[in-house]
Design a protein around this motif. Structure first.
Motif, mmCIF file in Angstrom:
data_model
loop_
_atom_site.group_PDB
_atom_site.id
_atom_site.type_symbol
_atom_site.label_atom_id
_atom_site.label_comp_id
_atom_site.label_asym_id
_atom_site.label_seq_id
_atom_site.Cartn_x
_atom_site.Cartn_y
_atom_site.Cartn_z
ATOM 1 N N LEU A 91 53.802 29.557 84.809
ATOM 2 C CA LEU A 91 54.027 28.257 84.186
ATOM 3 C C LEU A 91 52.868 27.319 84.464
ATOM 4 O O LEU A 91 52.433 26.561 83.592
ATOM 5 N N SER A 92 52.335 27.368 85.697
ATOM 6 C CA SER A 92 51.280 26.415 86.035
ATOM 7 C C SER A 92 50.000 26.759 85.274
ATOM 8 O O SER A 92 49.232 25.871 84.921
ATOM 9 N N ARG A 93 49.787 28.027 84.975
ATOM 10 C CA ARG A 93 48.623 28.376 84.168
ATOM 11 C C ARG A 93 48.775 27.857 82.748
ATOM 12 O O ARG A 93 47.831 27.378 82.145
ATOM 13 N N ARG A 94 49.980 27.940 82.242
ATOM 14 C CA ARG A 94 50.211 27.364 80.923
ATOM 15 C C ARG A 94 49.968 25.854 80.970
ATOM 16 O O ARG A 94 49.307 25.292 80.095
ATOM 17 N N ALA A 95 50.456 25.202 82.016
ATOM 18 C CA ALA A 95 50.303 23.748 82.115
ATOM 19 C C ALA A 95 48.841 23.346 82.232
ATOM 20 O O ALA A 95 48.454 22.274 81.774
ATOM 21 N N ARG A 96 48.015 24.185 82.824
ATOM 22 C CA ARG A 96 46.624 23.790 83.030
ATOM 23 C C ARG A 96 45.687 24.376 81.967
ATOM 24 O O ARG A 96 44.480 24.456 82.154
ATOM 25 N N GLY A 97 46.243 24.785 80.861
ATOM 26 C CA GLY A 97 45.418 25.164 79.717
ATOM 27 C C GLY A 97 44.894 26.585 79.754
ATOM 28 O O GLY A 97 44.064 26.958 78.941
ATOM 29 N N LEU A 98 45.365 27.399 80.687
ATOM 30 C CA LEU A 98 44.852 28.764 80.789
ATOM 31 C C LEU A 98 45.899 29.791 80.382
ATOM 32 O O LEU A 98 45.769 30.975 80.665
ATOM 33 N N GLY A 99 46.951 29.332 79.715
ATOM 34 C CA GLY A 99 48.071 30.223 79.439
ATOM 35 C C GLY A 99 47.968 30.960 78.115
ATOM 36 O O GLY A 99 48.817 31.790 77.805
ATOM 37 N N ASP A 100 46.949 30.634 77.284
ATOM 38 C CA ASP A 100 46.813 31.373 76.028
ATOM 39 C C ASP A 100 46.111 32.689 76.323
ATOM 40 O O ASP A 100 45.510 32.864 77.360
ATOM 41 N N MET A 139 53.622 30.456 88.977
ATOM 42 C CA MET A 139 52.187 30.587 88.710
ATOM 43 C C MET A 139 51.930 30.746 87.215
ATOM 44 O O MET A 139 50.998 30.165 86.668
#
Lengths: 492, 261
Positions: free
Chosen positions: B171-180, B169
């Motif tokens: 990693l997927s947030r980082r992949a979808r632009g919400l990981g910063d 989860m």
């Protein structure tokens, strides 16, 4: 095992099931009789109620809060819950059905539940493991088995309970081709030995066609549209089968033609070693280029490290050693190392479709899930509505637009998760098992979407066990292997 | 099979002890230490436990390798005592609520030693404990209900899957632009999704268990027998002796003190 078992007779009499909270019946009304010892393949569209039928026969549908039943199911003329243990069920995902920590205890678990005498249990365990060809010590940890071994373990666990019928729900969906083959062969040995009845659900009928003597097909509304010997059913009206999403042998779908453009490398992997933090690398010395407009397939056995490699290529996992360098056209000022990019920078450059679709869902409706990426690109108003509606139509999800993504079927979730990433057209798209769990119709939609993304100029990397998918779309094949990864150009 | 037997011969005596006995041994070793608060009883207990550890396959090196985090954790427990305990005797330093006094120093040392004396046996006793054997022990020796024990152990297996879920989860947030941005702010939403996963995995496992006849009427049998032997008695007697010695020495030395006195 020197037990003379007889197959069970399975019968459905005007049987129907409706999931709680849904207005439509998953299976409206089914009449069906399967004779003792028959080997039956049950095929049909995603969501046709195939799993529901299996669960009904195994008496694990749950009570009234799970759904509503009408008509009746009979096992040897009795209600299924009265003859628990006479039918055994193997589910799709091997990870969710393992109960114990060690192989021997796992196989013994079912016997214990049936109250089999302890001195009789261990001979049964040994015999069952040898029947399915699983030659591992009884003390082996179940978590260390490969996918194919786990499924054979699940089969052995049932076999030790000496059921009269085996119900298998897409037992090979998660497996690499050799693992799938090993499971199929194990099933055949077990049936030859025991004479038990078989009811197997599978989209890919080719693997099972020569093992079964009868094929039953349900259409998407759960109605019986085909029933007979494999030869007769596949020959009669294959259009009905194709419409129902069944993979009819000899009718391999193909994607529309595509010509890769001039070679332009976006990402270059050189002597890459990949692995999770704090563990030794699973794959090393991997070198290849990821090029715009080309589809690169990564293939290899379960557990070899393909997912880890894909996460590394997508800028989500740091490599252990070697380099992964982004070309200037991709980096666009963000630096040449994807793992150092900010999350926002990654979004427009590299998209990743995860193995487990649920891990990437962020909103509470199907429509919002598709909108999310488009909004990030600045698309608003009528254009947004039009594009979302059009895409949902292509995916066959138009009727489910306001549903929660978590409530979709496995195949539908997969299509949605692929579409949410493709819709933002990142320059590099990394997909982990994009066609997993699809019937033929879903497969065609996905293969076409992936091909279109490459046609539009994206570099596509797809991890896949699906030989048909690889054969029909891949331009470059990377064979991941612990002993040395090979790269093969198949189209240029 | 022969290699397994060979391994058993060379393995430490503690491995043949019933897991239920190990649980009881832990209670014997910790209860007196939780009720008393002085330096001598805890130090004697620590010394005796370290001396007995090789019987459990823990030589000094292996023990140090497993127990070193205690060197950091135990003093943390002691520091709060050092700073905030009720002052007594000579006062060395004080600042606001903080009073470092003769009695608070004594208490701090006693608590730090106690942390060692409580944690070491847990490390030694439960290293390499087999979950399935523990389950059989709890059912057959402690007579807990099958359903409760097996359900708990099967559920515990899912924890490793949840860790995997959590990582994906992130990693997927980082992949979808919400990981910063802050991880802390993402926490509630992710925790909720994890809860959904937990429920789904839990119910899938329950179905799988039910499909294998778990919960059916009729008596379950047991593929393995869990029994008690002399070695179990020996372990308990040993643990009682360790505690008796530790407390007697404290009484003789005149430092013995019960919590609250």
């Amino acid at each position: 095992m020197s037990v003379a078992q007889q197959g069970a007779r399975l019968e459905a009499r005007a049987w129907g099931w409706r999931h709680a909270g849904r207005s439509a019946w998953a299976l409206p009304e089914l009449d069906l009789a399967i004779e003792p010892g028959e080997r039956v393949l049950l095929a049909g569209a995603s969501g046709a109620g195939k799993s529901t039928l299996l669960r009904g026969f195994a008496s694990v549908l749950g009570g009234q809060d799970e759904g509503e039943q009408r008509g009746e199911l009979l096992v040897d003329g009795m209600q299924p819950e009265l003859v628990r243990g006479r039918v055994g069920l193997v589910l799709q995902d091997p990870d969710t059905q393992i109960v114990c920590d060690r192989v021997g205890d796992e196989v013994a678990f079912g016997c214990e539940n049936l109250g089999v005498a302890p001195e009789e249990i261990w001979p049964r365990v040994e015999a069952a493991l040898s029947d399915v060809g699983l030659a591992v010590p009884l003390s082996q940890h179940t978590g260390q088995l490969s996918g194919g071994q786990k499924q054979r373990l699940a089969l052995a666990s049932l076999l030790a309970m000496q059921p009269s019928a085996f119900l298998l729900d897409e037992p090979t969906a998660n497996l690499d081709p050799s693992g799938a083959r090993s499971v199929r062969d194990a099933v055949e040995r077990v049936l030859d030995r025991t004479g038990a009845t078989l009811l197997v659900v599978e989209h890919r009928v080719e693997l099972w066609a020569d093992l079964v003597d009868r094929v039953i097909v349900l259409d998407s509304a759960g109605r019986l549209v085909g029933d007979g010997s494999p030869k007769a059913v596949f020959a009669a009206d294959f259009q009905v089968l194709l419409d129902a999403g069944v993979w009819v042998p000899g009718h391999t779908p193909s994607t529309s033609a595509r010509r890769p453009g001039p070679a332009q490398t976006l990402l270059a992997a050189r002597e890459l070693a990949v692995g999770r933090r704090s563990t030794p690398p699973v794959l090393d010395d991997v070198s290849f280029d990821i090029q715009a407009g080309k589809i690169t397939a990564i293939v290899g056995n379960n557990g070899v490290g393909k997912t880890t490699l894909s996460l590394t290529l997508a800028g989500l996992l740091a490599q252990k050693s070697g380099t992964l360098r982004a070309a200037l056209e991709l980096a666009r000022g963000a630096g040449d190392s994807p793992i150092r990019w900010k999350s926002k920078e990654l979004l427009t450059r590299v998209g990743m479709v995860f193995q487990e679709p649920e891990h990437q869902f962020l909103t509470s409706t199907v429509r919002a899930e598709v909108e999310l990426g488009l909004r990030a690109l600045g698309i608003r108003g009528a254009e947004l509505t039009d594009r979302v509606t059009q895409l949902l139509g292509v995916l066959g999800l138009a009727d489910l637009a306001s549903c929660n993504p978590f409530t979709l079927s496995g195949g539908q979730k997969r299509r949605l998760s692929v579409a949410t990433v493709l819709v933002t057209a990142p320059q590099v798209i990394v997909l982990d098992e994009p066609t997993f769990g699809q019937d033929r119709n879903g497969w065609i939609v996905l293969a076409e979407l992936v091909a279109q993304a490459a046609r539009d100029g994206s570099a596509v990397v797809a991890v896949s066990h699906d030989e048909q998918f690889v054969a029909s779309v891949a331009d470059v094949i990377v064979v991941a292997d612990a002993g040395g990864t090979k790269v093969r150009e198949v189209r240029s | 099979m022969s290699s397994a037997r060979a391994a058993r011969v060379s393995s430490p005596p503690l491995n043949t002890v019933n897991p239920v006995t190990k649980l009881c041994a832990l209670v014997v070793l910790s209860l007196p230490l939780l009720l008393t608060i002085d330096i001598v009883s805890a130090s004697v207990a620590v010394v005796l436990i370290v001396l007995a550890s090789p019987l459990a396959g823990f030589g000094p090196v292996r023990l140090a390798r497993r127990a070193w985090p205690l060197l950091i954790i135990a003093p943390i427990a002691g520091i709060s005592m050092l700073l905030y305990a009720k002052p007594g005797g000579q006062i060395f330093w004080s600042f606001g609520l903080i009073n470092i006094s003769e009695s608070s120093v004594t208490l701090a040392v006693a608590v730090t030693l106690r942390a060692f004396a409580l944690a070491l046996p847990a490390i030694v006793l439960f290293a390499g404990i087999d979950p399935t054997e523990t389950a059989y022990g709890l059912i057959q020796v402690a007579h807990l209900p099958d359903r409760f024990v097996l359900g708990t152990f099967a559920g515990a297996r899912l924890v490793s899957l949840f860790l995997e879920d959590w990582r994906s989860m992130e990693l997927s947030r980082r992949a979808r632009g919400l990981g910063d941005g802050s991880r802390l702010r993402r926490l509630p939403a992710m925790a909720f999704v994890l809860l959904v996963f937990a429920m789904r995995r839990g119910s899938a496992l329950a179905t799988a268990m039910e499909a294998r006849g778990f919960g059916a009427p009729g008596k379950r049998s047991h593929a393995r027998t869990s029994r008690l032997g002399w070695i179990d008695l020996a372990l308990l007697v040993g643990c009682v002796l360790i505690m008796a010695i530790a407390i007697s020495v404290a009484v003789v030395a005149g430092t013995f003190r019960v919590v609250g006195s």
